[in-house]
Write a protein that holds these residues in place. Sequence first.
Motif, mmCIF file in Angstrom:
data_model
loop_
_atom_site.group_PDB
_atom_site.id
_atom_site.type_symbol
_atom_site.label_atom_id
_atom_site.label_comp_id
_atom_site.label_asym_id
_atom_site.label_seq_id
_atom_site.Cartn_x
_atom_site.Cartn_y
_atom_site.Cartn_z
ATOM 1 N N ALA A 136 -38.168 -17.132 -9.523
ATOM 2 C CA ALA A 136 -37.909 -17.990 -8.365
ATOM 3 C C ALA A 136 -36.447 -18.365 -8.179
ATOM 4 C CB ALA A 136 -38.755 -19.258 -8.467
ATOM 5 N N GLN A 137 -35.620 -18.231 -9.225
ATOM 6 C CA GLN A 137 -34.229 -18.660 -9.149
ATOM 7 C C GLN A 137 -33.313 -17.557 -9.666
ATOM 8 O OE1 GLN A 137 -33.629 -22.396 -11.234
ATOM 9 N NE2 GLN A 137 -35.650 -23.134 -10.638
ATOM 10 N N PRO A 138 -32.030 -17.587 -9.270
ATOM 11 C CA PRO A 138 -31.079 -16.607 -9.815
ATOM 12 C C PRO A 138 -30.927 -16.757 -11.328
ATOM 13 C CG PRO A 138 -30.155 -17.758 -7.910
ATOM 14 C CD PRO A 138 -31.406 -18.478 -8.278
ATOM 15 N N ILE A 139 -30.702 -15.627 -11.997
ATOM 16 C CA ILE A 139 -30.419 -15.629 -13.431
ATOM 17 C C ILE A 139 -28.904 -15.765 -13.589
ATOM 18 C CG2 ILE A 139 -30.523 -14.314 -15.587
ATOM 19 C CD1 ILE A 139 -32.907 -12.779 -14.246
ATOM 20 N N LEU A 140 -28.462 -16.833 -14.227
ATOM 21 C CA LEU A 140 -27.036 -17.048 -14.426
ATOM 22 C C LEU A 140 -26.557 -16.437 -15.737
ATOM 23 C CD1 LEU A 140 -26.528 -20.718 -13.205
ATOM 24 C CD2 LEU A 140 -26.380 -18.585 -11.915
ATOM 25 N N LYS A 141 -27.358 -16.576 -16.768
ATOM 26 C CA LYS A 141 -26.906 -16.156 -18.092
ATOM 27 C C LYS A 141 -28.114 -15.973 -18.999
ATOM 28 C CE LYS A 141 -24.715 -19.233 -20.675
ATOM 29 N NZ LYS A 141 -23.643 -20.105 -21.232
ATOM 30 N N ILE A 142 -28.036 -14.991 -19.885
ATOM 31 C CA ILE A 142 -29.027 -14.827 -20.944
ATOM 32 C C ILE A 142 -28.339 -15.125 -22.258
ATOM 33 C CG2 ILE A 142 -30.484 -13.174 -22.174
ATOM 34 C CD1 ILE A 142 -31.003 -11.822 -19.520
ATOM 35 N N LEU A 143 -28.998 -15.893 -23.103
ATOM 36 C CA LEU A 143 -28.497 -16.200 -24.437
ATOM 37 C C LEU A 143 -29.228 -15.318 -25.437
ATOM 38 C CD1 LEU A 143 -28.594 -20.072 -24.078
ATOM 39 C CD2 LEU A 143 -26.557 -18.638 -24.003
ATOM 40 N N ALA A 144 -28.481 -14.675 -26.324
ATOM 41 C CA ALA A 144 -29.059 -13.804 -27.340
ATOM 42 C C ALA A 144 -28.674 -14.326 -28.714
ATOM 43 C CB ALA A 144 -28.557 -12.370 -27.170
ATOM 44 N N SER A 145 -29.663 -14.606 -29.545
ATOM 45 C CA SER A 145 -29.410 -15.163 -30.876
ATOM 46 C C SER A 145 -29.915 -14.196 -31.945
ATOM 47 C CB SER A 145 -30.136 -16.514 -31.012
ATOM 48 O OG SER A 145 -29.998 -17.027 -32.321
ATOM 49 N N HIS A 146 -29.154 -14.100 -33.034
ATOM 50 C CA HIS A 146 -29.581 -13.270 -34.168
ATOM 51 C C HIS A 146 -29.513 -14.100 -35.446
ATOM 52 C CE1 HIS A 146 -30.058 -9.959 -36.962
ATOM 53 N NE2 HIS A 146 -30.459 -9.230 -35.928
ATOM 54 N N PRO A 147 -30.531 -14.020 -36.289
ATOM 55 C CA PRO A 147 -30.591 -14.909 -37.460
ATOM 56 C C PRO A 147 -29.645 -14.561 -38.595
ATOM 57 C CG PRO A 147 -32.478 -13.417 -37.449
ATOM 58 C CD PRO A 147 -31.758 -13.193 -36.156
ATOM 59 N N THR A 148 -29.150 -13.332 -38.673
ATOM 60 C CA THR A 148 -28.396 -12.937 -39.865
ATOM 61 C C THR A 148 -27.054 -12.266 -39.590
ATOM 62 O OG1 THR A 148 -29.568 -10.807 -39.967
ATOM 63 C CG2 THR A 148 -30.504 -12.664 -41.226
ATOM 64 N N LEU A 149 -26.846 -11.695 -38.430
ATOM 65 C CA LEU A 149 -25.623 -10.935 -38.191
ATOM 66 C C LEU A 149 -24.393 -11.827 -38.111
ATOM 67 C CD1 LEU A 149 -26.654 -8.254 -35.532
ATOM 68 C CD2 LEU A 149 -26.066 -7.868 -37.931
ATOM 69 N N ASP A 150 -23.257 -11.286 -38.534
ATOM 70 C CA ASP A 150 -21.965 -11.945 -38.322
ATOM 71 C C ASP A 150 -21.728 -12.052 -36.814
ATOM 72 O OD1 ASP A 150 -19.016 -12.591 -39.172
ATOM 73 O OD2 ASP A 150 -18.879 -11.001 -37.653
ATOM 74 N N PRO A 151 -21.259 -13.206 -36.319
ATOM 75 C CA PRO A 151 -21.115 -13.386 -34.872
ATOM 76 C C PRO A 151 -20.260 -12.329 -34.180
ATOM 77 C CG PRO A 151 -20.949 -15.502 -35.975
ATOM 78 C CD PRO A 151 -20.982 -14.455 -37.053
ATOM 79 N N ASP A 152 -19.102 -11.999 -34.753
ATOM 80 C CA ASP A 152 -18.249 -11.004 -34.107
ATOM 81 C C ASP A 152 -18.847 -9.606 -34.192
ATOM 82 O OD1 ASP A 152 -16.193 -12.663 -33.116
ATOM 83 O OD2 ASP A 152 -15.231 -12.749 -35.075
ATOM 84 N N ALA A 153 -19.534 -9.304 -35.295
ATOM 85 C CA ALA A 153 -20.202 -8.010 -35.416
ATOM 86 C C ALA A 153 -21.326 -7.888 -34.392
ATOM 87 C CB ALA A 153 -20.752 -7.838 -36.829
ATOM 88 N N PHE A 154 -22.068 -8.968 -34.207
ATOM 89 C CA PHE A 154 -23.143 -8.989 -33.213
ATOM 90 C C PHE A 154 -22.569 -8.764 -31.816
ATOM 91 C CE2 PHE A 154 -26.671 -11.854 -31.242
ATOM 92 C CZ PHE A 154 -27.425 -10.736 -30.891
ATOM 93 N N LEU A 155 -21.444 -9.382 -31.523
ATOM 94 C CA LEU A 155 -20.800 -9.215 -30.223
ATOM 95 C C LEU A 155 -20.413 -7.752 -29.994
ATOM 96 C CD1 LEU A 155 -19.565 -10.383 -27.638
ATOM 97 C CD2 LEU A 155 -17.521 -10.961 -28.956
ATOM 98 N N THR A 156 -19.845 -7.121 -30.994
ATOM 99 C CA THR A 156 -19.439 -5.724 -30.863
ATOM 100 C C THR A 156 -20.641 -4.818 -30.637
ATOM 101 O OG1 THR A 156 -17.495 -6.071 -32.262
ATOM 102 C CG2 THR A 156 -18.277 -3.812 -32.034
ATOM 103 N N VAL A 157 -21.688 -5.008 -31.426
ATOM 104 C CA VAL A 157 -22.903 -4.195 -31.302
ATOM 105 C C VAL A 157 -23.510 -4.351 -29.910
ATOM 106 C CG1 VAL A 157 -25.303 -4.008 -32.089
ATOM 107 C CG2 VAL A 157 -23.452 -4.154 -33.766
ATOM 108 N N ALA A 158 -23.590 -5.594 -29.443
ATOM 109 C CA ALA A 158 -24.218 -5.851 -28.145
ATOM 110 C C ALA A 158 -23.411 -5.252 -27.005
ATOM 111 C CB ALA A 158 -24.390 -7.353 -27.955
ATOM 112 N N ARG A 159 -22.109 -5.362 -27.066
ATOM 113 C CA ARG A 159 -21.272 -4.801 -25.996
ATOM 114 C C ARG A 159 -21.411 -3.285 -25.934
ATOM 115 N NH1 ARG A 159 -15.678 -8.421 -26.672
ATOM 116 N NH2 ARG A 159 -16.276 -10.078 -25.198
ATOM 117 N N LEU A 160 -21.437 -2.645 -27.079
ATOM 118 C CA LEU A 160 -21.606 -1.191 -27.103
ATOM 119 C C LEU A 160 -22.976 -0.793 -26.568
ATOM 120 C CD1 LEU A 160 -19.993 -0.354 -30.570
ATOM 121 C CD2 LEU A 160 -19.111 0.270 -28.305
ATOM 122 N N ALA A 161 -24.000 -1.569 -26.897
ATOM 123 C CA ALA A 161 -25.353 -1.244 -26.456
ATOM 124 C C ALA A 161 -25.525 -1.435 -24.957
ATOM 125 C CB ALA A 161 -26.361 -2.104 -27.207
#
Length: 308
Positions: free
Chosen positions: A183-208
């Motif tokens: 019913a409403q615009p999607i502004l942002k999706i939040l993605a959380s991971h329980p174990t990955l290093d934050p910067d490593a997670f960012l790199t993996v997600a951007r590549l994917a």
Amino acid sequence: MRNNDPVTSVTRQPEPPASPQLATSPAPGGAPSVPPRLIATDLDGTLLHDDQSVSPRTVAALAAAEEAGIEVFFVTGRPARWMGVVSDHVHGHGLAICGNGAAVVDLHGGPGAHRFVKVRELARENALETVRLVREAAPGTVYAVEQTYAFHQEPDYPRLHMEVPDTLAPAAELLAPDGAAAAQPILKILASHPTLDPDAFLTVARLAAGPRATITRSSPSALLEISGPEVSKASTLALCCAERGISHEEVVAFGDMPNDVEMLTWAGQSYAMGNAHPAAVAAATGRTAANNEDGVALVIERLLGERR
């Protein structure tokens, strides 16, 4: 409509500065000094102290800047409903850029009465594909969905915010054409991971995800923020400045985390906080004191002093 303040997702711990040297003037060889017409400042870890307060010194500096004819824009990853912390300090124009550039919001009505002036949404098909690809690349990823006036999350998404989600359901169901987020615009999706290093997670997600979405982070934990392609603090700030006839050389920006990098790079003068992430330090033309030491106010006071 809720107006709860965030807990852990936007509370940063100071990180060791890349250099012990702090400078409230631009680095040598940086952009020439042009009289500023607009100040763009991040909130958490930048303008706000760690207790979420705006210090009296910072309040005075913001008011003095606007008295001198310099516009002040709050440019944040926060959703609009978390802007009550600065709603008393918006002064004349009352505009803020929220959700890492996904929305421009008029805060004049006060907490719970904000009005969306501009929305740059994440297309549903891009959202579904990005959610799938990032989870394939980083198994264990869980999601939440931010909309203009709604918040949904998957059942396993951690309790990072002081609010009850509107819906608990798998992301694929939430984002379906007939799902809770339809019913409403999607502004942002939040993605959380329980174990990955934050910067490593960012790199993996951007590549994917590739060009389907803009992915950044502003949290000390492995929590990513996913917006539409080309949506960032910088791109939305540039649109707002163009509407006002303000060039990037006339903008002074402040930030501390990877979601501030594009804005710090775009602005004619930019300052990384003393507690900033190394990526923000590398992007900025100058360095100021930490958020708890009123680093933003220090620079504003100097800029105003130079105008006298």
